[in-house]
Structure formats: C-alpha cells, structure tokens
Design an enzyme around this catalytic site. Structure first.
Site, mmCIF file in Angstrom:
data_model
loop_
_atom_site.group_PDB
_atom_site.id
_atom_site.type_symbol
_atom_site.label_atom_id
_atom_site.label_comp_id
_atom_site.label_asym_id
_atom_site.label_seq_id
_atom_site.Cartn_x
_atom_site.Cartn_y
_atom_site.Cartn_z
ATOM 1 N N GLU A 22 -3.753 7.392 -5.311
ATOM 2 C CA GLU A 22 -3.830 6.694 -6.525
ATOM 3 C C GLU A 22 -5.234 7.269 -7.406
ATOM 4 O O GLU A 22 -6.083 7.548 -6.496
ATOM 5 C CB GLU A 22 -3.853 5.084 -6.631
ATOM 6 C CG GLU A 22 -2.662 4.697 -6.065
ATOM 7 C CD GLU A 22 -2.755 3.413 -5.658
ATOM 8 O OE1 GLU A 22 -3.649 2.365 -5.846
ATOM 9 O OE2 GLU A 22 -1.790 2.665 -4.715
ATOM 10 N N HIS A 60 -0.885 -0.179 -9.724
ATOM 11 C CA HIS A 60 -1.523 -0.975 -8.946
ATOM 12 C C HIS A 60 -2.333 -2.135 -9.516
ATOM 13 O O HIS A 60 -3.583 -2.279 -9.467
ATOM 14 C CB HIS A 60 -2.614 -0.014 -7.956
ATOM 15 C CG HIS A 60 -2.992 -0.953 -6.607
ATOM 16 N ND1 HIS A 60 -3.338 -0.057 -5.623
ATOM 17 C CD2 HIS A 60 -3.046 -2.205 -6.221
ATOM 18 C CE1 HIS A 60 -3.514 -1.022 -4.645
ATOM 19 N NE2 HIS A 60 -3.229 -2.341 -4.841
ATOM 20 N N ARG A 66 0.929 -1.179 -0.163
ATOM 21 C CA ARG A 66 -0.058 0.060 -0.063
ATOM 22 C C ARG A 66 0.769 1.319 0.022
ATOM 23 O O ARG A 66 1.869 1.293 0.874
ATOM 24 C CB ARG A 66 -1.050 0.097 1.276
ATOM 25 C CG ARG A 66 -2.264 -0.996 1.101
ATOM 26 C CD ARG A 66 -3.062 -0.318 0.193
ATOM 27 N NE ARG A 66 -4.153 -1.403 -0.077
ATOM 28 C CZ ARG A 66 -4.418 -2.472 -0.750
ATOM 29 N NH1 ARG A 66 -3.298 -3.008 -1.548
ATOM 30 N NH2 ARG A 66 -5.344 -3.204 -0.685
HETATM 31 C C1 DGY Z 1 -5.306 -6.195 -3.083
HETATM 32 O O1 DGY Z 1 -6.034 -7.010 -3.242
HETATM 33 O O2 DGY Z 1 -5.326 -5.584 -1.784
HETATM 34 C C2 DGY Z 1 -4.040 -5.622 -3.987
HETATM 35 O O3 DGY Z 1 -3.598 -4.577 -3.665
HETATM 36 C C3 DGY Z 1 -4.562 -5.963 -5.428
HETATM 37 O O4 DGY Z 1 -3.561 -5.775 -6.122
#
Ligand code: DGY
Length: 324
Positions: free
Chosen positions: A267, A286, A238
């Site tokens: 983002e 992402h 994250r």
């Molecule tokens: C999630 O599922 O939390 C991931 O970040 C997806 O890429």
C-alpha cells in the site's frame, strides 16, 4: 529534561494534549504522507516513545537505533509492521489499539460486502457519468446478501462483530479460526469449519485474519479455484494474506464473481494496478477503522499508553507482556 515523544504523522493537537502537557512532543508535519525513513531513524535515536502508524516499518534497524526507546505505540490493532521479536529482546514495550475499533471496522467490512454484492460504487459512478438512460430489469443487477452463506476467516473480535451483522441479515455463518469460539457458536449459530470447507461453501468469503507467518499468502490460486463461481471475496484484514495476482486471474476468468478490498499487498496502490481495471472489484484505501470518533479514541489510547509507560506504569493494551 522531559522525555521526548515522536509521532510519525500529524494528529490534532487536542487529541494529544495528554502528551504535550507532560512531555516534549514532536510530530511529522504531514497528514497524508509518511515521514521519510531518514527522519524516522533520526527521531528514533532521540525518542523515549514513538507513536507509529501501520504504514511505518518499525524493524530491527530502527529499534536498535532507538537507544532510549521504551515504547512503540502503534495506531492500529494490527502490529505486523513491527518487529516484535527485536522489540521484546530490547525490552521495548509495544502497544496497539484493540477493542476501540471493533464495531467501526466491522461496519466498514459490512459496507464493503454490501457494496461489492450490490455494485454500489459501480452504480454510483454510472449515474455520475450520465450513463443512466432509464430503468431496465437487469441494470446493474448484483447478488443477494440476505439468506446467503458467509464464511469468516479470522474470528477475532472484529470477525465476531461482522458475524453479528450477518445474523441480522439471516445469513448462515461459517468461521475458521485458530481457536474455537463457543460463545459465537451459541449466540450467533456460527459453525466452525475447516478452511477448505469454508471457502468451498461460502457465498461471501471474508478475511479479517491478522498477518502472520501462517496467514501470509493464505489465499492462493488453488483457494480461489475452490470457491463458488458466484462467490465474493472480501479482505478487510491485511493485503499479504492474499496472492493479488491469483485473485486478479480468478476474477478475470470468472472463477469468482467479485471482490471488495480495503487492503493490498503493497500500500498504497496506484490507479494502474491490475485489480483496479476490473469492474467487479470494489477497492478502498485501508479505511477499516477510519471514523472520526474511532480514530480520536485510538489516538487517545496511544497517548495514554505512552504516558503510562513513561511514568513507569503499565499500559492498557500491551502486545508483548513479557517485557513488563
Ligand atoms: C488496524 O487497526 O489494524 C486496521 O487495519 C485499521 O483499519
């Protein structure tokens, strides 16, 4: 009247059949752009179930508006976009999509590490731009991966899957996690380290930590300063776990050698984002779990969780078990 399910992004009809066959279902009709806040608020008022994306802010206001809401089914393993405390207080079940995306996300993390190490994106752009005039000894020379030290911060299932890949590359594996992972220590030879020791020793510092109060802003200027000048920082967890400004300074001043980023503080980022101006940054939007197969499986899991809850059964992957 059939219970109403709202899906905040356009998904293929085939993958949501389990819902359309049983409930009244509506989807936001744009694949790439999120539903505006007013739409979400209005839909939440009516819905018994929401299927949400990690980019949707499911906060107190939205959950309170959802007077009929029984479940928020999040299409991600992370659920930092959801106010879990309010959901739990209101008896709303929150589900996520663990396990089914583990290997796919580990593949992407590994691809990012390899790309950043061997300058793959930069090299591909170089060829496409017609700059390649001939072979030369140091042309786009990168860093070795084989035999180096990897430090994994956040040794959940994805962290362990990355560690397995690292083992195949003959790497020394360090990890830092809230709890010790004895199986990974035995099977992979992963060594538990303090956070400070890990950042100081690793050639590749890989964070997969979820976003929590403890991990927010974990990677500060001081932390980047402790890393080797040759270190490469990879973030596939994250964005807000890192101070982007501090990362930018560290990369620009040569305190670390490169970064591979799948996630960002806010983002999406735009093309004029400072980090994108640096040649030693490999940035992607992402896409950790974004393989067609895995996204299909994730969507089906979200649907099966919604169906279970609306039929009065337990969902497969609940986050806030205390509401059951
Ligand atoms: C999630 O599922 O939390 C991931 O970040 C997806 O890429």
């Amino acid at each position: 009247m059939k219970p109403y399910v709202y899906i905040t992004r356009k998904l293929s009809e085939e993958t949501i059949k389990e819902l359309t066959e049983n409930f009244e279902v509506k989807m936001w009709d744009h694949e790439d752009l999120p539903a505006p806040r007013e739409v979400l608020m209005n839909e939440a008022k009516r819905a018994s179930a929401l299927i949400t994306m990690l980019s949707d802010k499911v906060d107190e206001e939205l959950l309170t508006a959802g007077e009929n809401l029984k479940i928020v089914s999040n299409l991600a393993v992370g659920f930092d976009n959801i106010d879990l405390e309010t959901a739990t207080k209101r008896g709303i079940i929150v589900t996520n999509t663990p396990d089914v995306l583990t290997e796919t996300t580990a593949d992407l993390t590994w691809a990012l590490l390899m790309s950043a190490a061997r300058r793959i994106v930069e090299a591909a752009e170089y060829v496409k731009a017609g700059k390649w005039e001939g072979w030369s000894p140091y042309l786009l020379a990168g860093h070795d991966v084989y035999g180096k030290i990897i430090g994994i911060v956040g040794m959940g299932k994805i962290g362990e899957a990355v560690a397995r890949r690292a083992k195949g590359f003959g790497m020394e594996i360090l990890y830092h996690n809230r709890t010790r992972k004895t199986e990974a220590e035995i099977e992979l030879g992963a060594v538990y380290s303090t956070f400070d020791e890990l950042v100081a020793k690793s050639d590749y510092v890989v964070t997969l930590a979820p976003l929590t109060a403890e991990t927010r802003n974990l990677f500060t200027a001081d932390v980047f300063a402790k890393m080797k000048n040759s270190a490469i920082f990879i973030n596939a967890g994250r964005g807000p776990v890192m101070d982007e400004q501090a990362l930018y300074e560290a990369l620009k001043n040569g305190e670390i050698a490169g970064a591979g980023l799948d996630v960002f503080e806010k983002e999406p980022i735009s093309a004029d984002h400072p980090l994108l101006q640096l040649p030693n940054v490999t940035a992607i939007p992402h896409i950790g779990s974004a393989s067609t197969e895995t996204r299909t499986t994730m969507i089906k899991l979200c649907c099966s969780n919604v169906k279970a809850v609306l039929n009065g059964d337990s969902p497969k992957t609940i986050v806030n078990k205390q509401v059951l």
